[in-house]
Motif scaffolding. Structure first.
Motif, PDB file in Angstrom:
ATOM      1  N   THR A   1       0.850  -1.205   0.000  1.00  0.00           N
ATOM      2  CA  THR A   1       0.000   0.000   0.000  1.00  0.00           C
ATOM      3  C   THR A   1       0.879   1.246   0.000  1.00  0.00           C
ATOM      4  OG1 THR A   1      -1.730  -1.168   1.226  1.00  0.00           O
ATOM      5  CG2 THR A   1      -1.825   1.224   1.264  1.00  0.00           C
ATOM      6  N   ASN A   2       1.942   1.197   0.771  1.00  0.00           N
ATOM      7  CA  ASN A   2       2.853   2.334   0.831  1.00  0.00           C
ATOM      8  C   ASN A   2       3.523   2.596  -0.527  1.00  0.00           C
ATOM      9  OD1 ASN A   2       3.953   4.213   2.912  1.00  0.00           O
ATOM     10  ND2 ASN A   2       5.871   3.467   2.070  1.00  0.00           N
ATOM     11  N   ILE A   3       3.878   1.512  -1.211  1.00  0.00           N
ATOM     12  CA  ILE A   3       4.500   1.658  -2.545  1.00  0.00           C
ATOM     13  C   ILE A   3       3.510   2.319  -3.512  1.00  0.00           C
ATOM     14  CG2 ILE A   3       5.328   0.361  -4.561  1.00  0.00           C
ATOM     15  CD1 ILE A   3       6.413  -1.742  -2.458  1.00  0.00           C
ATOM     16  N   VAL A   4       2.237   1.869  -3.468  1.00  0.00           N
ATOM     17  CA  VAL A   4       1.215   2.422  -4.369  1.00  0.00           C
ATOM     18  C   VAL A   4       0.980   3.910  -4.062  1.00  0.00           C
ATOM     19  CG1 VAL A   4      -1.234   2.337  -5.007  1.00  0.00           C
ATOM     20  CG2 VAL A   4       0.053   0.201  -4.684  1.00  0.00           C
ATOM     21  N   MET A   5       0.762   4.207  -2.779  1.00  0.00           N
ATOM     22  CA  MET A   5       0.323   5.557  -2.387  1.00  0.00           C
ATOM     23  C   MET A   5       1.471   6.572  -2.369  1.00  0.00           C
ATOM     24  SD  MET A   5      -2.925   5.199  -1.562  1.00  0.00           S
ATOM     25  CE  MET A   5      -4.149   4.173  -0.777  1.00  0.00           C
ATOM     26  N   HIS A   6       2.604   6.145  -1.818  1.00  0.00           N
ATOM     27  CA  HIS A   6       3.693   7.110  -1.594  1.00  0.00           C
ATOM     28  C   HIS A   6       4.891   6.873  -2.506  1.00  0.00           C
ATOM     29  CE1 HIS A   6       1.383   8.407   1.804  1.00  0.00           C
ATOM     30  NE2 HIS A   6       1.360   7.168   2.277  1.00  0.00           N
ATOM     31  N   GLY A   7       5.155   5.611  -2.874  1.00  0.00           N
ATOM     32  CA  GLY A   7       6.284   5.317  -3.766  1.00  0.00           C
ATOM     33  C   GLY A   7       5.994   5.838  -5.162  1.00  0.00           C
ATOM     34  N   TYR A   8       5.000   5.266  -5.782  1.00  0.00           N
ATOM     35  CA  TYR A   8       4.630   5.688  -7.145  1.00  0.00           C
ATOM     36  C   TYR A   8       3.632   6.841  -7.133  1.00  0.00           C
ATOM     37  CZ  TYR A   8       6.735   1.323  -8.950  1.00  0.00           C
ATOM     38  OH  TYR A   8       7.588   0.304  -9.292  1.00  0.00           O
ATOM     39  N   ARG A   9       3.181   7.233  -5.952  1.00  0.00           N
ATOM     40  CA  ARG A   9       2.196   8.311  -5.796  1.00  0.00           C
ATOM     41  C   ARG A   9       0.991   8.110  -6.719  1.00  0.00           C
ATOM     42  NH1 ARG A   9       4.006  12.622  -2.791  1.00  0.00           N
ATOM     43  NH2 ARG A   9       6.182  12.429  -2.179  1.00  0.00           N
ATOM     44  N   CYS A  10       0.499   6.869  -6.715  1.00  0.00           N
ATOM     45  CA  CYS A  10      -0.680   6.488  -7.493  1.00  0.00           C
ATOM     46  C   CYS A  10      -0.465   6.638  -9.006  1.00  0.00           C
ATOM     47  CB  CYS A  10      -1.935   7.244  -7.038  1.00  0.00           C
ATOM     48  SG  CYS A  10      -2.360   6.897  -5.323  1.00  0.00           S
ATOM     49  N   GLY A  11       0.789   6.831  -9.448  1.00  0.00           N
ATOM     50  CA  GLY A  11       1.078   6.870 -10.888  1.00  0.00           C
ATOM     51  C   GLY A  11       1.384   5.470 -11.395  1.00  0.00           C
ATOM     52  N   ASP A  12       1.855   5.402 -12.653  1.00  0.00           N
ATOM     53  CA  ASP A  12       2.151   4.099 -13.235  1.00  0.00           C
ATOM     54  C   ASP A  12       3.340   3.451 -12.535  1.00  0.00           C
ATOM     55  OD1 ASP A  12       0.135   4.290 -15.037  1.00  0.00           O
ATOM     56  OD2 ASP A  12       1.380   5.078 -16.665  1.00  0.00           O
ATOM     57  N   GLY A  13       3.289   2.169 -12.426  1.00  0.00           N
ATOM     58  CA  GLY A  13       4.402   1.431 -11.851  1.00  0.00           C
ATOM     59  C   GLY A  13       4.004  -0.017 -11.674  1.00  0.00           C
ATOM     60  N   ARG A  14       4.983  -0.819 -11.314  1.00  0.00           N
ATOM     61  CA  ARG A  14       4.705  -2.239 -11.112  1.00  0.00           C
ATOM     62  C   ARG A  14       5.311  -2.691  -9.798  1.00  0.00           C
ATOM     63  NH1 ARG A  14       1.890  -4.185 -15.230  1.00  0.00           N
ATOM     64  NH2 ARG A  14       2.260  -6.337 -14.677  1.00  0.00           N
ATOM     65  N   ILE A  15       4.697  -3.692  -9.229  1.00  0.00           N
ATOM     66  CA  ILE A  15       5.205  -4.294  -7.995  1.00  0.00           C
ATOM     67  C   ILE A  15       5.433  -5.782  -8.282  1.00  0.00           C
ATOM     68  CG2 ILE A  15       4.722  -4.852  -5.578  1.00  0.00           C
ATOM     69  CD1 ILE A  15       2.875  -2.434  -5.481  1.00  0.00           C
ATOM     70  N   THR A  16       6.617  -6.242  -7.935  1.00  0.00           N
ATOM     71  CA  THR A  16       6.920  -7.663  -8.091  1.00  0.00           C
ATOM     72  C   THR A  16       6.978  -8.293  -6.700  1.00  0.00           C
ATOM     73  OG1 THR A  16       8.247  -7.165 -10.043  1.00  0.00           O
ATOM     74  CG2 THR A  16       8.555  -9.331  -9.054  1.00  0.00           C
ATOM     75  N   VAL A  17       6.245  -9.368  -6.524  1.00  0.00           N
ATOM     76  CA  VAL A  17       6.229 -10.060  -5.234  1.00  0.00           C
ATOM     77  C   VAL A  17       6.720 -11.490  -5.464  1.00  0.00           C
ATOM     78  CG1 VAL A  17       4.857 -10.641  -3.194  1.00  0.00           C
ATOM     79  CG2 VAL A  17       4.164  -8.718  -4.636  1.00  0.00           C
ATOM     80  N   ARG A  18       7.750 -11.871  -4.731  1.00  0.00           N
ATOM     81  CA  ARG A  18       8.243 -13.252  -4.803  1.00  0.00           C
ATOM     82  C   ARG A  18       8.003 -13.892  -3.451  1.00  0.00           C
ATOM     83  NH1 ARG A  18      11.696 -12.738  -9.346  1.00  0.00           N
ATOM     84  NH2 ARG A  18      12.319 -10.557  -9.459  1.00  0.00           N
ATOM     85  N   GLY A  19       7.669 -15.148  -3.477  1.00  0.00           N
ATOM     86  CA  GLY A  19       7.408 -15.818  -2.205  1.00  0.00           C
ATOM     87  C   GLY A  19       7.999 -17.206  -2.158  1.00  0.00           C
TER      88      GLY A  19
END
Lengths: 157, 103
Positions: A59-77
């Motif tokens: 959520t922090n990456i979406v809201m403050h990292g990319y500031r709701c602009g374009d971007g991608r998040i990669t999650v590995r588990g």
């Protein structure tokens, strides 16, 4: 005692999820984490903690990292009998969650606090291990929750 | 994952009942309901959370928003929250200004 290394050896298979950095994708990330937790046989408490931690960081990456602009998040588990380890990567400006956390300040009324930093604090206190690196322009956070049911986030006395 | 929100008045209490998951995606629905509840002018706003299986910090933000919207003499109660949810509220220190109750 289970260590991360033991867990890595036990977890031969890894899973990958790549999503757009949107609020709408948070549900996909949660489902991904819950699947891994289920595969590892985590208890309810540990499952809640890893879900909360990953959700807060994403959520922090979406809201403050990319500031709701374009971007991608990669999650590995990775999951195994020892627990679950999740790595979250993004290409937003460098942000070390350990620096950005905001523990509840006793002197500040709750309504005056920055809840965003508190979300990071919740994330970091929910996991058993956390590390951050910035490599090749990417933020890389690694979170581990062990299978043991330990309360890493005890209530304020 | 969905959140259902209902709003009703019982005597001098405005009751908000939440069921589902409270996160960054669903919290705006809760926000809207809080705005309506704050306009009712009752002495207590009771937020029933027994049906909330998950709450992220976005839910905390909603509770802070509720505190800011209601008058100083209005009590905000969170009722029936499961243990991880009430622990999140306590971790944020909101239990000093919001009444946490089992029922």
């Amino acid at each position: 005692m289970t260590t991360v290394t033991d867990m890595a050896e036990l977890a031969r298979s890894s899973s990958l999820l790549e999503v757009p950095a949107t609020v709408g994708a948070l549900g996909d990330i949660a489902a991904f984490v819950l699947r891994l937790a289920g595969r590892a046989g985590l208890g309810k408490g540990a499952t809640y903690r890893i879900r909360l931690a990953v959700d807060e960081l994403a959520t922090n990456i979406v809201m403050h990292g990319y500031r709701c602009g374009d971007g991608r998040i990669t999650v590995r588990g990775r999951s195994g009998p020892g627990g679950v380890q999740i790595t979250i990567e993004d290409a937003a400006p460098a942000f070390d969650p350990v620096e950005g956390r905001l523990p509840p300040a006793p002197g500040v009324p709750p309504e005056d606090r920055r809840i965003g930093g508190l979300g990071i604090h919740l994330a970091l206190t929910s996991v058993d291990e956390f590390s951050y690196a910035h490599r090749d322009g990417r933020n890389i956070s690694t979170l581990t929750v062990k299978a043991e049911e330990t309360d890493r986030c005890p209530p304020r006395p | 994952m969905p959140l259902s929100v209902s709003l009703s008045i019982e005597g001098d209490t405005t009751v908000i009942e939440l069921t589902g998951e409270l996160d960054a995606k669903t919290a705006p629905d809760f926000h809207q309901t809080i705005e309506k509840a704050a306009g009712h002018g009752t002495s207590t706003v009771e937020i029933r959370m027994a049906g909330v299986g998950y709450m992220a910090s976005a839910g905390l933000r909603s509770l802070v928003f509720a505190q800011q919207k209601v008058a100083n003499n209005v009590t905000i109660k969170v009722v029936g929250a499961i243990e991880p949810v009430s622990r999140t509220i306590r971790t944020a220190g909101l239990d000093r200004s919001i009444v946490l109750s089992d029922e």
